[in-house]
Scaffold this motif. Structure first.
Motif, PDB file in Angstrom:
ATOM      1  N   ALA A   1       8.821  22.846  -3.367  1.00  0.00           N
ATOM      2  CA  ALA A   1       8.532  22.372  -4.719  1.00  0.00           C
ATOM      3  C   ALA A   1       7.501  23.305  -5.332  1.00  0.00           C
ATOM      4  CB  ALA A   1       7.999  20.936  -4.675  1.00  0.00           C
ATOM      5  N   PRO A   2       7.394  23.310  -6.668  1.00  0.00           N
ATOM      6  CA  PRO A   2       6.392  24.161  -7.320  1.00  0.00           C
ATOM      7  C   PRO A   2       4.985  23.839  -6.838  1.00  0.00           C
ATOM      8  CG  PRO A   2       7.958  23.292  -8.919  1.00  0.00           C
ATOM      9  CD  PRO A   2       8.225  22.575  -7.629  1.00  0.00           C
TER      10      PRO A   2
ATOM     11  N   ALA B   1     -12.232   3.579  -7.596  1.00  0.00           N
ATOM     12  CA  ALA B   1     -12.163   2.557  -6.562  1.00  0.00           C
ATOM     13  C   ALA B   1     -12.221   3.255  -5.207  1.00  0.00           C
ATOM     14  CB  ALA B   1     -10.863   1.749  -6.688  1.00  0.00           C
ATOM     15  N   PRO B   2     -12.739   2.579  -4.167  1.00  0.00           N
ATOM     16  CA  PRO B   2     -12.893   3.243  -2.870  1.00  0.00           C
ATOM     17  C   PRO B   2     -11.575   3.549  -2.184  1.00  0.00           C
ATOM     18  CG  PRO B   2     -13.442   0.917  -2.713  1.00  0.00           C
ATOM     19  CD  PRO B   2     -13.280   1.223  -4.165  1.00  0.00           C
ATOM     20  N   LEU B   3     -10.526   2.855  -2.554  1.00  0.00           N
ATOM     21  CA  LEU B   3      -9.217   3.069  -1.940  1.00  0.00           C
ATOM     22  C   LEU B   3      -8.146   3.156  -3.015  1.00  0.00           C
ATOM     23  CD1 LEU B   3      -9.336   0.496   1.010  1.00  0.00           C
ATOM     24  CD2 LEU B   3      -9.475   2.975   1.208  1.00  0.00           C
ATOM     25  N   PRO B   4      -7.075   3.916  -2.755  1.00  0.00           N
ATOM     26  CA  PRO B   4      -5.972   3.940  -3.723  1.00  0.00           C
ATOM     27  C   PRO B   4      -5.305   2.572  -3.782  1.00  0.00           C
ATOM     28  CG  PRO B   4      -5.335   5.024  -1.677  1.00  0.00           C
ATOM     29  CD  PRO B   4      -6.806   4.747  -1.579  1.00  0.00           C
ATOM     30  N   SER B   5      -4.662   2.281  -4.890  1.00  0.00           N
ATOM     31  CA  SER B   5      -4.002   0.992  -5.037  1.00  0.00           C
ATOM     32  C   SER B   5      -2.832   0.893  -4.077  1.00  0.00           C
ATOM     33  CB  SER B   5      -3.516   0.815  -6.475  1.00  0.00           C
ATOM     34  OG  SER B   5      -2.595   1.847  -6.800  1.00  0.00           O
ATOM     35  N   SER B   6      -2.450  -0.327  -3.770  1.00  0.00           N
ATOM     36  CA  SER B   6      -1.391  -0.561  -2.783  1.00  0.00           C
ATOM     37  C   SER B   6      -0.042  -0.036  -3.237  1.00  0.00           C
ATOM     38  CB  SER B   6      -1.293  -2.057  -2.479  1.00  0.00           C
ATOM     39  OG  SER B   6      -1.007  -2.781  -3.666  1.00  0.00           O
ATOM     40  N   GLN B   7       0.138   0.185  -4.549  1.00  0.00           N
ATOM     41  CA  GLN B   7       1.427   0.657  -5.035  1.00  0.00           C
ATOM     42  C   GLN B   7       1.501   2.186  -5.095  1.00  0.00           C
ATOM     43  OE1 GLN B   7      -0.811  -0.869  -7.004  1.00  0.00           O
ATOM     44  NE2 GLN B   7      -0.773  -0.111  -9.100  1.00  0.00           N
ATOM     45  N   THR B   8       0.465   2.870  -4.574  1.00  0.00           N
ATOM     46  CA  THR B   8       0.436   4.327  -4.606  1.00  0.00           C
ATOM     47  C   THR B   8       0.763   4.903  -3.238  1.00  0.00           C
ATOM     48  OG1 THR B   8      -1.251   4.348  -6.350  1.00  0.00           O
ATOM     49  CG2 THR B   8      -0.995   6.355  -5.067  1.00  0.00           C
ATOM     50  N   VAL B   9       1.711   5.831  -3.196  1.00  0.00           N
ATOM     51  CA  VAL B   9       2.022   6.556  -1.966  1.00  0.00           C
ATOM     52  C   VAL B   9       1.935   8.050  -2.271  1.00  0.00           C
ATOM     53  CG1 VAL B   9       3.478   4.724  -1.017  1.00  0.00           C
ATOM     54  CG2 VAL B   9       4.516   6.528  -2.409  1.00  0.00           C
ATOM     55  N   CYS B  10       1.468   8.826  -1.309  1.00  0.00           N
ATOM     56  CA  CYS B  10       1.279  10.260  -1.494  1.00  0.00           C
ATOM     57  C   CYS B  10       2.023  11.028  -0.409  1.00  0.00           C
ATOM     58  CB  CYS B  10      -0.203  10.625  -1.449  1.00  0.00           C
ATOM     59  SG  CYS B  10      -1.201   9.802  -2.719  1.00  0.00           S
ATOM     60  N   VAL B  11       2.736  12.054  -0.813  1.00  0.00           N
ATOM     61  CA  VAL B  11       3.465  12.924   0.105  1.00  0.00           C
ATOM     62  C   VAL B  11       2.827  14.303   0.042  1.00  0.00           C
ATOM     63  CG1 VAL B  11       5.724  13.847   0.741  1.00  0.00           C
ATOM     64  CG2 VAL B  11       5.566  11.598  -0.353  1.00  0.00           C
ATOM     65  N   LEU B  12       2.335  14.803   1.182  1.00  0.00           N
ATOM     66  CA  LEU B  12       1.555  16.029   1.213  1.00  0.00           C
ATOM     67  C   LEU B  12       2.262  17.134   1.981  1.00  0.00           C
ATOM     68  CD1 LEU B  12      -1.931  14.510   2.174  1.00  0.00           C
ATOM     69  CD2 LEU B  12      -0.856  14.604  -0.077  1.00  0.00           C
ATOM     70  N   ASP B  13       2.071  18.344   1.522  1.00  0.00           N
ATOM     71  CA  ASP B  13       2.483  19.540   2.241  1.00  0.00           C
ATOM     72  C   ASP B  13       1.536  19.715   3.433  1.00  0.00           C
ATOM     73  OD1 ASP B  13       2.640  22.361   3.004  1.00  0.00           O
ATOM     74  OD2 ASP B  13       3.760  22.666   1.156  1.00  0.00           O
TER      75      ASP B  13
ATOM     76  N   SER C   1      13.139  12.728  -9.479  1.00  0.00           N
ATOM     77  CA  SER C   1      13.114  11.582  -8.569  1.00  0.00           C
ATOM     78  C   SER C   1      13.706  11.951  -7.219  1.00  0.00           C
ATOM     79  CB  SER C   1      13.884  10.407  -9.174  1.00  0.00           C
ATOM     80  OG  SER C   1      13.174   9.817 -10.231  1.00  0.00           O
ATOM     81  N   ALA C   2      14.797  12.734  -7.251  1.00  0.00           N
ATOM     82  CA  ALA C   2      15.446  13.151  -6.010  1.00  0.00           C
ATOM     83  C   ALA C   2      14.526  14.045  -5.186  1.00  0.00           C
ATOM     84  CB  ALA C   2      16.760  13.871  -6.317  1.00  0.00           C
ATOM     85  N   LEU C   3      13.737  14.876  -5.872  1.00  0.00           N
ATOM     86  CA  LEU C   3      12.794  15.752  -5.171  1.00  0.00           C
ATOM     87  C   LEU C   3      11.759  14.927  -4.409  1.00  0.00           C
ATOM     88  CD1 LEU C   3      11.467  18.496  -4.572  1.00  0.00           C
ATOM     89  CD2 LEU C   3      10.278  18.291  -6.778  1.00  0.00           C
ATOM     90  N   VAL C   4      11.155  13.948  -5.084  1.00  0.00           N
ATOM     91  CA  VAL C   4      10.139  13.116  -4.444  1.00  0.00           C
ATOM     92  C   VAL C   4      10.763  12.312  -3.294  1.00  0.00           C
ATOM     93  CG1 VAL C   4       8.426  11.293  -4.773  1.00  0.00           C
ATOM     94  CG2 VAL C   4       8.826  12.975  -6.589  1.00  0.00           C
ATOM     95  N   SER C   5      11.929  11.722  -3.543  1.00  0.00           N
ATOM     96  CA  SER C   5      12.592  10.924  -2.509  1.00  0.00           C
ATOM     97  C   SER C   5      12.995  11.790  -1.325  1.00  0.00           C
ATOM     98  CB  SER C   5      13.829  10.238  -3.094  1.00  0.00           C
ATOM     99  OG  SER C   5      13.473   9.320  -4.100  1.00  0.00           O
ATOM    100  N   GLY C   6      13.473  12.999  -1.609  1.00  0.00           N
ATOM    101  CA  GLY C   6      13.894  13.893  -0.543  1.00  0.00           C
ATOM    102  C   GLY C   6      12.748  14.276   0.368  1.00  0.00           C
ATOM    103  N   MET C   7      11.582  14.542  -0.212  1.00  0.00           N
ATOM    104  CA  MET C   7      10.419  14.890   0.604  1.00  0.00           C
ATOM    105  C   MET C   7       9.942  13.683   1.419  1.00  0.00           C
ATOM    106  SD  MET C   7       9.922  18.097   0.191  1.00  0.00           S
ATOM    107  CE  MET C   7      11.719  18.187   0.062  1.00  0.00           C
TER     108      MET C   7
END
Length: 266
Positions: free
Chosen positions: A195-196, A145-157, A229-235
């Motif tokens: 994170a790894p 799909a041309p765009l990620p779904s609305s329920q997807t969030v990405c956290v980047l370094d 879960s805490a790792l993702v939430s913390g970032m």
């Protein structure tokens, strides 16, 4: 085999539900094929109940995805105690069969929420075609799909944005794409994520959480725990929309500058 249902059953069920919906097949039709109630079929799709190899094969035939049948059967009947030889956590399961990235994408499409933490590359759901080719991302890893779904969030370094491993022209185009996204689907952590190296995907399925680590030659599924879960939430908590936009703008300007110099040198 332990009587406990391994969390990877949620991944199998998500793939079955995704395949059924893509073929516009009603749950009543699939349930009739298996001679079970609709409630039982939906429980299978959610990962609440087991599914036999025979039923899984029949559903894959109905959904016209026979190439996934063998891989899904392997995942569905992996003992909860099975581990990889180099696994760091008990219960780790690896999907290395052809189409593994596509199966992760199918599961993600059926998740209530997907949180993607990356310290290595732009996650596949956010990649432009040129960037995907440059980093060697398999086409099957893309969501189709041309765009990620609305329920997807990405956290980047933040370091991902300043890479020199991708041409500045391609990277500048990729960053412009991220800046043009509407909503709050991408966040950038200033500095380095503790994170790894690689990707960690948290999938919130109907029956609970599932975690995945996509790799070039497979997808590793991890038993869910509070630490991940805490790792993702913390970032996520280290970021804001305003700061993310500033970091993306700065990186885009840097890459456009490099592209200009590169073009001049050529």
């Amino acid at each position: 085999m332990t009587s406990e249902i391994h969390p990877v059953a949620r991944v199998v069920g998500g793939n079955l539900r995704d395949a059924r919906k893509r073929r516009f097949i009603l749950p009543e039709e699939a349930a009739e094929l298996l001679s079970v109630s609709v409630e039982t079929l939906l429980a299978m799709e959610a990962g609440h109940s087991r599914i036999t190899s025979k039923d899984l094969h029949r559903l894959c035939h109905l959904y016209r995805c026979p190439d996934d049948a063998k891989a899904l059967r392997t995942l569905a009947h992996t003992p909860a105690a099975q581990t990889r030889h180099d696994a760091v956590e008990v219960g780790t399961v690896r999907d290395s069969a052809p189409g593994h990235h596509g199966r992760l994408a199918g599961c993600a499409r059926q998740a209530r929420e997907v949180r993607w933490l990356s310290t290595a590359l732009i996650p596949p759901p956010l990649q432009t075609a040129a960037y995907a080719r440059a980093v060697g991302c398999p086409p099957s890893a893309l969501p189709g799909a041309p765009l990620p779904s609305s329920q997807t969030v990405c956290v980047l370094d933040e370091r991902i944005l300043h890479t020199h491993h991708v041409s500045p022209e391609v990277m500048a185009q990729q960053l412009r794409y991220l800046l043009d996204l509407e909503g709050d689907q991408v966040r950038v952590v200033p500095g380095r994520i503790a994170a790894p190296q690689g990707h960690l995907v948290e999938l919130r399925m109907a029956a609970g959480l599932a975690f995945a680590r996509p790799e070039h030659d497979g997808v590793v599924y991890l038993p869910p725990n509070g630490r991940l879960s805490a790792l993702v939430s913390g970032m996520w908590d280290l970021t804001t929309s305003a700061a993310t936009r500033e970091l993306l703008l700065y990186a885009a300007q840097e890459q456009f500058g490099r592209a200009y110099v590169h073009a001049g040198a050529a």
